[in-house]
Scaffold this motif. Sequence first.
Motif, PDB file in Angstrom:
ATOM      1  N   PRO A 241       0.518  -1.083  -0.127  1.00 13.31           N
ATOM      2  CA  PRO A 241       0.029  -0.237  -0.240  1.00 13.31           C
ATOM      3  C   PRO A 241       0.585   1.453  -0.025  1.00 13.31           C
ATOM      4  N   TYR A 242       0.386   1.957  -0.491  1.00 11.39           N
ATOM      5  CA  TYR A 242       0.459   3.882  -0.984  1.00 11.39           C
ATOM      6  C   TYR A 242       1.651   4.325   0.532  1.00 11.39           C
ATOM      7  N   SER A 243       0.437   3.829   1.874  1.00  8.06           N
ATOM      8  CA  SER A 243       1.177   4.221   3.083  1.00  8.06           C
ATOM      9  C   SER A 243       1.762   3.574   3.768  1.00  8.06           C
ATOM     10  N   ASP A 244       2.521   2.577   3.019  1.00  7.93           N
ATOM     11  CA  ASP A 244       3.205   1.543   3.734  1.00  7.93           C
ATOM     12  C   ASP A 244       5.319   1.831   4.336  1.00  7.93           C
ATOM     13  N   LYS A 245       5.488   1.451   5.420  1.00 10.80           N
ATOM     14  CA  LYS A 245       6.530   2.097   5.512  1.00 10.80           C
ATOM     15  C   LYS A 245       7.452   1.376   5.605  1.00 10.80           C
ATOM     16  N   ARG A 246       7.341   0.725   4.198  1.00  5.52           N
ATOM     17  CA  ARG A 246       8.822   0.148   3.546  1.00  5.52           C
ATOM     18  C   ARG A 246       8.788   1.025   2.703  1.00  5.52           C
ATOM     19  N   ILE A 247       8.538   2.032   2.044  1.00 10.34           N
ATOM     20  CA  ILE A 247       8.654   2.282   1.062  1.00 10.34           C
ATOM     21  C   ILE A 247       9.321   3.673   1.046  1.00 10.34           C
ATOM     22  N   LYS A 248      10.012   3.628   0.479  1.00  8.66           N
ATOM     23  CA  LYS A 248      11.627   5.290   0.696  1.00  8.66           C
ATOM     24  C   LYS A 248      11.559   5.658  -0.918  1.00  8.66           C
ATOM     25  N   LEU A 249      12.276   6.795  -0.657  1.00 10.55           N
ATOM     26  CA  LEU A 249      12.568   7.954  -1.829  1.00 10.55           C
ATOM     27  C   LEU A 249      13.620   7.245  -2.863  1.00 10.55           C
ATOM     28  N   SER A 250      13.270   6.918  -3.660  1.00 12.17           N
ATOM     29  CA  SER A 250      14.815   6.228  -4.855  1.00 12.17           C
ATOM     30  C   SER A 250      15.915   7.097  -4.517  1.00 12.17           C
ATOM     31  N   PRO A 251      16.885   7.300  -4.237  1.00 13.09           N
ATOM     32  CA  PRO A 251      18.116   8.870  -5.077  1.00 13.09           C
ATOM     33  C   PRO A 251      18.096   8.865  -6.174  1.00 13.09           C
ATOM     34  N   ASP A 252      18.318   7.693  -6.758  1.00  8.00           N
ATOM     35  CA  ASP A 252      18.067   7.727  -8.588  1.00  8.00           C
ATOM     36  C   ASP A 252      16.915   8.147  -9.257  1.00  8.00           C
ATOM     37  N   GLY A 253      16.043   7.903  -8.369  1.00  9.95           N
ATOM     38  CA  GLY A 253      14.712   8.073  -9.471  1.00  9.95           C
ATOM     39  C   GLY A 253      13.785   7.046 -10.096  1.00  9.95           C
ATOM     40  N   GLU A 254      14.450   6.112  -9.821  1.00  3.51           N
ATOM     41  CA  GLU A 254      14.053   4.617 -10.428  1.00  3.51           C
ATOM     42  C   GLU A 254      13.684   3.777  -9.066  1.00  3.51           C
ATOM     43  N   PHE A 255      12.820   2.898  -8.806  1.00  2.50           N
ATOM     44  CA  PHE A 255      12.567   1.017  -8.376  1.00  2.50           C
ATOM     45  C   PHE A 255      13.165   0.875  -8.159  1.00  2.50           C
ATOM     46  N   HIS A 256      13.751   0.382  -7.127  1.00  3.62           N
ATOM     47  CA  HIS A 256      14.195  -0.414  -6.511  1.00  3.62           C
ATOM     48  C   HIS A 256      13.863  -1.505  -5.539  1.00  3.62           C
ATOM     49  N   TRP A 257      14.030  -3.104  -4.899  1.00  2.00           N
ATOM     50  CA  TRP A 257      13.097  -3.983  -4.867  1.00  2.00           C
ATOM     51  C   TRP A 257      13.981  -4.760  -4.028  1.00  2.00           C
ATOM     52  N   CYS A 258      13.578  -4.824  -2.517  1.00  2.00           N
ATOM     53  CA  CYS A 258      14.646  -5.606  -1.395  1.00  2.00           C
ATOM     54  C   CYS A 258      14.259  -6.410  -1.616  1.00  2.00           C
ATOM     55  N   ALA A 259      13.468  -7.636  -1.078  1.00  2.00           N
ATOM     56  CA  ALA A 259      13.498  -8.312  -0.691  1.00  2.00           C
ATOM     57  C   ALA A 259      14.150  -9.756  -0.542  1.00  2.00           C
ATOM     58  N   HIS A 260      13.463 -10.869   0.387  1.00  2.00           N
ATOM     59  CA  HIS A 260      14.566 -12.424   1.082  1.00  2.00           C
ATOM     60  C   HIS A 260      14.474 -12.507  -0.745  1.00  2.00           C
ATOM     61  N   GLN A 261      15.379 -12.898  -0.899  1.00  2.00           N
ATOM     62  CA  GLN A 261      15.415 -14.165  -1.981  1.00  2.00           C
ATOM     63  C   GLN A 261      14.913 -13.487  -3.516  1.00  2.00           C
ATOM     64  N   ALA A 262      14.795 -12.080  -3.163  1.00  2.00           N
ATOM     65  CA  ALA A 262      14.911 -10.965  -4.856  1.00  2.00           C
ATOM     66  C   ALA A 262      15.075 -11.055  -5.646  1.00  2.00           C
ATOM     67  N   GLY A 263      15.999 -12.461  -6.114  1.00  2.00           N
ATOM     68  CA  GLY A 263      16.894 -12.488  -7.154  1.00  2.00           C
ATOM     69  C   GLY A 263      15.845 -13.598  -7.801  1.00  2.00           C
ATOM     70  N   LEU A 264      14.977 -13.932  -6.691  1.00  3.59           N
ATOM     71  CA  LEU A 264      13.544 -15.015  -7.555  1.00  3.59           C
ATOM     72  C   LEU A 264      12.759 -15.190  -7.997  1.00  3.59           C
ATOM     73  N   ASP A 265      12.737 -13.681  -7.695  1.00  2.04           N
ATOM     74  CA  ASP A 265      11.377 -12.967  -7.704  1.00  2.04           C
ATOM     75  C   ASP A 265      10.193 -13.388  -6.891  1.00  2.04           C
ATOM     76  N   ALA A 266      10.054 -13.757  -5.918  1.00  2.00           N
ATOM     77  CA  ALA A 266       9.234 -14.423  -4.832  1.00  2.00           C
ATOM     78  C   ALA A 266       9.144 -14.189  -3.830  1.00  2.00           C
TER      79      ALA A 266
END
Length: 123
Positions: free
Chosen positions: A85-110
């Motif tokens: 959700p847009y109000s989620d505290k896990r959302i941070k402003l990107s320093p370079d204006g791109e999406f970056h996703w940090c997730a457990h096993q992010a390389g697996l997209d799962a």
Amino acid sequence: MARPHPTHSLRGALIVGATIAAIAFILFVICGGLANAHDAEPTSVLPQGWSYPFACCANYDCRQATGEMKEEPDGYHTPSGEVIPYSDKRIKLSPDGEFHWCAHQAGLDAGKTICLFVPDRGT
């Protein structure tokens, strides 16, 4: 019963201790240290790149995800199908204006999202 000679026990302990120290050093070097985060790829906005905060990753959990995130009325949809959700505290402003996703096993997209860096929308 015969006791082992004291120098044999000491020599064995030194060999075991040196082996453990060598293995620990090798793991430390391979992992890049325990308190370091890894870096985002350079972009035109930040050609030197930037470092993901350690709280968001542990040397492998983050990656650029531009073009993979979907902005829907209920929030950001991740490659794993998770909705942030847009109000989620896990959302941070990107320093370079791109999406970056940090997730457990992010390389697996799962993985489960730890942090999501999003472009500034000027709101």
